[in-house]
Design a protein around this motif. Structure first.
Motif, PDB file in Angstrom:
ATOM      1  N   LEU A 204       0.716  -1.183  -0.070  1.00 10.06           N
ATOM      2  CA  LEU A 204       0.062  -0.110   0.043  1.00 10.06           C
ATOM      3  C   LEU A 204       0.782   1.260  -0.006  1.00 10.06           C
ATOM      4  O   LEU A 204       0.686   2.307  -0.738  1.00 10.06           O
ATOM      5  N   ALA A 205       1.905   1.117   0.850  1.00  7.13           N
ATOM      6  CA  ALA A 205       2.764   2.345   0.871  1.00  7.13           C
ATOM      7  C   ALA A 205       3.434   2.722  -0.467  1.00  7.13           C
ATOM      8  O   ALA A 205       3.750   3.644  -0.816  1.00  7.13           O
ATOM      9  N   ALA A 206       3.922   1.372  -0.961  1.00  2.00           N
ATOM     10  CA  ALA A 206       4.551   1.488  -2.224  1.00  2.00           C
ATOM     11  C   ALA A 206       3.619   1.888  -3.359  1.00  2.00           C
ATOM     12  O   ALA A 206       4.067   2.503  -4.535  1.00  2.00           O
ATOM     13  N   SER A 207       2.374   1.713  -3.178  1.00  2.00           N
ATOM     14  CA  SER A 207       1.441   2.308  -4.199  1.00  2.00           C
ATOM     15  C   SER A 207       0.666   3.722  -4.112  1.00  2.00           C
ATOM     16  O   SER A 207      -0.034   3.916  -4.627  1.00  2.00           O
ATOM     17  N   GLY A 208       1.410   4.338  -3.078  1.00  2.00           N
ATOM     18  CA  GLY A 208       0.720   5.681  -2.912  1.00  2.00           C
ATOM     19  C   GLY A 208       0.042   6.197  -1.677  1.00  2.00           C
ATOM     20  O   GLY A 208      -0.382   7.331  -1.415  1.00  2.00           O
ATOM     21  N   SER A 209      -0.175   5.090  -0.870  1.00  2.00           N
ATOM     22  CA  SER A 209      -0.785   5.478   0.377  1.00  2.00           C
ATOM     23  C   SER A 209       0.119   6.205   1.206  1.00  2.00           C
ATOM     24  O   SER A 209       1.298   5.734   1.563  1.00  2.00           O
ATOM     25  N   ILE A 255      -9.366 -11.142   1.365  1.00  2.00           N
ATOM     26  CA  ILE A 255      -8.779 -11.034   0.117  1.00  2.00           C
ATOM     27  C   ILE A 255      -7.917  -9.714  -0.228  1.00  2.00           C
ATOM     28  O   ILE A 255      -7.064  -9.627  -0.574  1.00  2.00           O
ATOM     29  N   ILE A 256      -8.701  -8.613  -0.195  1.00  2.00           N
ATOM     30  CA  ILE A 256      -8.189  -7.251  -0.403  1.00  2.00           C
ATOM     31  C   ILE A 256      -8.040  -6.313   0.843  1.00  2.00           C
ATOM     32  O   ILE A 256      -8.969  -6.356   1.675  1.00  2.00           O
ATOM     33  N   SER A 257      -6.763  -5.908   0.951  1.00  2.00           N
ATOM     34  CA  SER A 257      -6.586  -4.865   2.235  1.00  2.00           C
ATOM     35  C   SER A 257      -7.053  -3.591   1.823  1.00  2.00           C
ATOM     36  O   SER A 257      -7.489  -2.859   2.672  1.00  2.00           O
ATOM     37  N   GLY A 258      -6.865  -3.182   0.559  1.00  2.00           N
ATOM     38  CA  GLY A 258      -7.268  -1.813   0.159  1.00  2.00           C
ATOM     39  C   GLY A 258      -7.002  -1.489  -1.209  1.00  2.00           C
ATOM     40  O   GLY A 258      -6.351  -2.108  -1.874  1.00  2.00           O
ATOM     41  N   VAL A 259      -7.405  -0.120  -1.355  1.00  2.00           N
ATOM     42  CA  VAL A 259      -7.097   0.374  -2.638  1.00  2.00           C
ATOM     43  C   VAL A 259      -6.210   1.774  -2.570  1.00  2.00           C
ATOM     44  O   VAL A 259      -6.461   2.449  -1.660  1.00  2.00           O
ATOM     45  N   ALA A 260      -5.174   1.884  -3.340  1.00  2.00           N
ATOM     46  CA  ALA A 260      -4.334   2.906  -2.985  1.00  2.00           C
ATOM     47  C   ALA A 260      -4.292   3.785  -4.233  1.00  2.00           C
ATOM     48  O   ALA A 260      -4.496   3.160  -5.729  1.00  2.00           O
ATOM     49  N   HIS A 261      -4.182   4.966  -4.346  1.00  2.00           N
ATOM     50  CA  HIS A 261      -3.817   5.589  -5.515  1.00  2.00           C
ATOM     51  C   HIS A 261      -2.653   6.951  -5.417  1.00  2.00           C
ATOM     52  O   HIS A 261      -2.457   6.974  -4.161  1.00  2.00           O
ATOM     53  N   ASP A 262      -2.105   7.182  -6.522  1.00  2.00           N
ATOM     54  CA  ASP A 262      -0.893   7.943  -6.470  1.00  2.00           C
ATOM     55  C   ASP A 262      -1.084   8.926  -7.672  1.00  2.00           C
ATOM     56  O   ASP A 262      -1.090   8.344  -8.953  1.00  2.00           O
ATOM     57  N   ILE A 263      -0.913  10.215  -7.643  1.00  2.00           N
ATOM     58  CA  ILE A 263      -0.910  11.187  -8.674  1.00  2.00           C
ATOM     59  C   ILE A 263       0.413  11.885  -8.813  1.00  2.00           C
ATOM     60  O   ILE A 263       0.622  12.804  -9.344  1.00  2.00           O
ATOM     61  N   SER A 264       1.358  11.251  -8.085  1.00  2.00           N
ATOM     62  CA  SER A 264       2.833  11.857  -8.182  1.00  2.00           C
ATOM     63  C   SER A 264       3.715  11.479  -9.286  1.00  2.00           C
ATOM     64  O   SER A 264       4.748  11.912  -9.346  1.00  2.00           O
ATOM     65  N   ILE A 345      -1.291  11.728 -15.256  1.00  2.00           N
ATOM     66  CA  ILE A 345      -1.775  10.172 -15.152  1.00  2.00           C
ATOM     67  C   ILE A 345      -1.858   9.973 -13.669  1.00  2.00           C
ATOM     68  O   ILE A 345      -1.445  10.778 -12.953  1.00  2.00           O
ATOM     69  N   ALA A 346      -2.574   8.932 -13.245  1.00  2.00           N
ATOM     70  CA  ALA A 346      -2.624   8.366 -11.925  1.00  2.00           C
ATOM     71  C   ALA A 346      -2.239   7.002 -11.853  1.00  2.00           C
ATOM     72  O   ALA A 346      -2.717   6.444 -13.227  1.00  2.00           O
ATOM     73  N   LYS A 347      -1.977   6.524 -10.900  1.00  2.00           N
ATOM     74  CA  LYS A 347      -1.717   4.998 -10.734  1.00  2.00           C
ATOM     75  C   LYS A 347      -2.925   4.542  -9.730  1.00  2.00           C
ATOM     76  O   LYS A 347      -2.868   5.253  -8.606  1.00  2.00           O
ATOM     77  N   ILE A 348      -3.475   3.595 -10.124  1.00  2.00           N
ATOM     78  CA  ILE A 348      -4.655   3.031  -8.895  1.00  2.00           C
ATOM     79  C   ILE A 348      -4.147   1.269  -8.511  1.00  2.00           C
ATOM     80  O   ILE A 348      -3.939   0.642  -9.607  1.00  2.00           O
ATOM     81  N   SER A 349      -4.049   1.034  -7.319  1.00  2.00           N
ATOM     82  CA  SER A 349      -3.630  -0.246  -7.040  1.00  2.00           C
ATOM     83  C   SER A 349      -4.550  -0.754  -6.097  1.00  2.00           C
ATOM     84  O   SER A 349      -4.982  -0.256  -5.157  1.00  2.00           O
ATOM     85  N   LEU A 350      -4.850  -2.162  -6.499  1.00  3.97           N
ATOM     86  CA  LEU A 350      -5.762  -2.773  -5.315  1.00  3.97           C
ATOM     87  C   LEU A 350      -4.728  -3.833  -4.704  1.00  3.97           C
ATOM     88  O   LEU A 350      -3.882  -4.354  -5.281  1.00  3.97           O
ATOM     89  N   VAL A 351      -4.523  -4.313  -3.345  1.00  7.86           N
ATOM     90  CA  VAL A 351      -3.530  -4.660  -2.677  1.00  7.86           C
ATOM     91  C   VAL A 351      -4.202  -5.700  -1.560  1.00  7.86           C
ATOM     92  O   VAL A 351      -5.206  -5.412  -1.277  1.00  7.86           O
ATOM     93  N   GLY A 352      -3.680  -6.988  -1.714  1.00  7.28           N
ATOM     94  CA  GLY A 352      -4.246  -7.763  -0.777  1.00  7.28           C
ATOM     95  C   GLY A 352      -3.449  -9.298  -0.964  1.00  7.28           C
ATOM     96  O   GLY A 352      -3.559  -9.764  -1.951  1.00  7.28           O
ATOM     97  N   ALA A 353      -2.963  -9.983  -0.017  1.00  7.94           N
ATOM     98  CA  ALA A 353      -2.206 -10.979  -0.067  1.00  7.94           C
ATOM     99  C   ALA A 353      -3.290 -12.205  -0.275  1.00  7.94           C
ATOM    100  O   ALA A 353      -2.672 -13.235  -1.200  1.00  7.94           O
ATOM    101  N   GLY A 354      -4.605 -12.137  -0.067  1.00  8.49           N
ATOM    102  CA  GLY A 354      -5.612 -13.057  -0.477  1.00  8.49           C
ATOM    103  C   GLY A 354      -5.593 -13.388  -2.242  1.00  8.49           C
ATOM    104  O   GLY A 354      -6.257 -14.026  -2.578  1.00  8.49           O
ATOM    105  N   MET A 355      -5.293 -12.353  -2.999  1.00  7.17           N
ATOM    106  CA  MET A 355      -5.484 -12.292  -4.327  1.00  7.17           C
ATOM    107  C   MET A 355      -4.407 -13.421  -4.845  1.00  7.17           C
ATOM    108  O   MET A 355      -4.948 -14.071  -6.189  1.00  7.17           O
ATOM    109  N   LYS A 356      -3.448 -13.792  -4.123  1.00 11.07           N
ATOM    110  CA  LYS A 356      -2.609 -15.136  -4.714  1.00 11.07           C
ATOM    111  C   LYS A 356      -3.606 -16.441  -4.733  1.00 11.07           C
ATOM    112  O   LYS A 356      -3.360 -16.816  -5.802  1.00 11.07           O
TER     113      LYS A 356
END
Ligand code: ASP
Ligand code: MG
Length: 423
Positions: A204-209, A255-264, A345-356
């Motif tokens: 999440l932190a790497a994805s802009g949270s 499954i999913i911990s959260g959604v992060a976004h990054d506009i940087s 541009i923006a980056k949107i990420s879905l994060v969660g170990a459950g998606m494995k």
């Protein structure tokens, strides 16, 4: 008696009232029988204001004097907090990063902590004081210059001290109630996460949270220091970040911990690259030599008719100029046709170990974006993350759509943002 490290962010100590409120919280922790070490950030937007000031006297401030200037912000809050605590009848002593034994490498403006020798802090708390430490700063091992750890670095100071002092927990006090399933400034229905693994938090932190810095979580994982992220305004129980949930810490979102976004970030497209060995290597060597860090990379096979392909990558906007200049210089030797630069541009990420282990996550993610009318420009994945690049204009809507589609919306309460200008 336990040892607790507490860190208070800029919005928690934004004014005299805030400092007095924090002082009460610190004293409560001490009264509960703990030894308390407090790490503070600069008040409110002080760091940004100091940067503005520096830019007015010199167009490219950097290096030693810039660090000397920026560390002043944290020194102001540490001294004021110590005074406020004394006013409540408790003993407190403030320390700069250097006095606290935070030893770094010599890279000004984004130094790394290489050692922490907290002898003076230990002595101070053993004598019964509350120790207050200026975050975000240290002293270089070679040269003994004052350094800063990069924006948001006070979190890392706190975790590093917690590790060096063998603290039970590192409490990070901020302006929201914890880590949420999305940025509560964008998604009103975001839910507070009760417990999250270091692994998911790192993604999440790497994805802009922005709630916790990547470096801080990395440090906490390496030394296995549980982090408790919570609000200095509400005092509610927040989010625990650790290896394993303890006691009654709930694991809500399997499954999913959260959604992060990054506009940087910005996107660079290298157009018309000959499809032969060594081309990608030459492009990214030029970028690396310019000391630019890249994020996503996408390349396809060439069209048979032209033998040419395009390579796109993303990077921090702040490094865009450097990357473009480096590629322009190498254009002759690399042999591409042209460059395109896009910072909308923006980056949107879905994060969660459950998606494995759960099929259909990628499809669900793309369907949610499609239903919201959002076009996908780039895609990249890790084992526990899917990221897409979209137009910056679409970001809020896209995050909300994905959050809803994965059932993350809370059905009761609205997430509260207590302070901070988000600057
Ligand atoms: N004051 C510094 C900043 O604003 C460090 C921090 O807040 O953690 O980046
Ligand atoms: Mg700050």
């Amino acid at each position: 008696m336990g040892l607790v490290v507490q860190k208070y962010g800029g919005s928690s100590v934004a004014d005299a009232e805030g400092i007095k409120r924090v002082a009460k919280r610190v004293v409560d922790a001490k009264r509960n029988g703990n030894q308390v070490v407090v790490v503070v950030s600069a008040m409110g937007d002080t760091t940004d204001e100091l940067i503005d000031l520096a830019e007015q006297v010199s167009p490219i401030p950097a290096g030693r004097e810039f660090d000397m200037l920026l560390t002043a912000g944290e020194r102001i809050s540490m001294a004021l907090l110590a005074m406020a605590i004394k006013n409540l009848g408790h003993e407190a002593q403030s320390f700069t990063g250097s006095q606290a034994g935070v030893i770094t490498d010599s890279v000004h403006n984004k130094a790394r902590i290489i050692d922490v020798t907290p002898g003076r802090i230990r002595t101070s708390i053993d004598e019964g004081n509350i120790a207050i430490v200026a975050g975000f700063q240290g002293v270089s091992q070679e040269g003994k210059n004052i350094t800063t750890l990069g924006r948001g670095g006070s979190d890392t100071t706190a975790v590093a001290l917690a590790a060096a002092l063998d603290a039970e927990v590192c409490e990070i006090y901020t302006d929201v109630d914890g880590v949420f399933t999305a940025d509560p400034r964008v998604v009103k229905r975001a839910q507070k996460i009760d417990w999250i693994s270091f692994e998911d938090m790192l993604e999440l932190a790497a994805s802009g949270s922005k709630v916790l810095l990547h470096r801080c979580v990395e440090y906490a994982r390496r030394y296995n220091i549980p982090i408790h992220v919570r609000s200095s305004f509400s005092g509610l129980r927040g989010t625990w970040v650790s290896n394993e949930p303890q006691g009654d810490q709930k694991v809500e979102h399997a499954i999913i911990s959260g959604v992060a976004h990054d506009i940087s970030e910005a996107k660079v497209t290298v157009v018309g690259v000959p499809d032969k060995p060594g081309e990608a290597a030459a492009i990214f060597r030029a970028i690396a030599n310019a000391e630019v860090n890249i994020d996503m990379v996408v390349q396809n096979v060439s069209a048979a008719s032209t033998g040419l392909t395009d390579i796109s990558f993303t990077l921090p906007k702040a490094e865009g100029r450097k990357a473009i200049d480096a590629l322009e210089r190498a254009k002759g030797s690399i042999g591409f046709e042209s460059l395109r630069y896009d910072d909308q541009i923006a980056k949107i990420s879905l994060v969660g170990a459950g998606m494995k282990t759960n099929p259909g996550v990628t499809a669900g993610f793309f369907e949610a974006l499609s239903d919201a009318g959002v076009n996908i420009e780039l895609i990249s994945t890790s084992e526990i993350r899917i990221s897409v690049v979209t137009r910056a204009d679409d970001v809020n809507e896209a995050v909300r759509a994905v959050h809803t589609a994965f059932g993350l919306d809370s059905d009761s309460d609205e997430a509260v943002v207590y302070g901070g200008t988000g600057r």
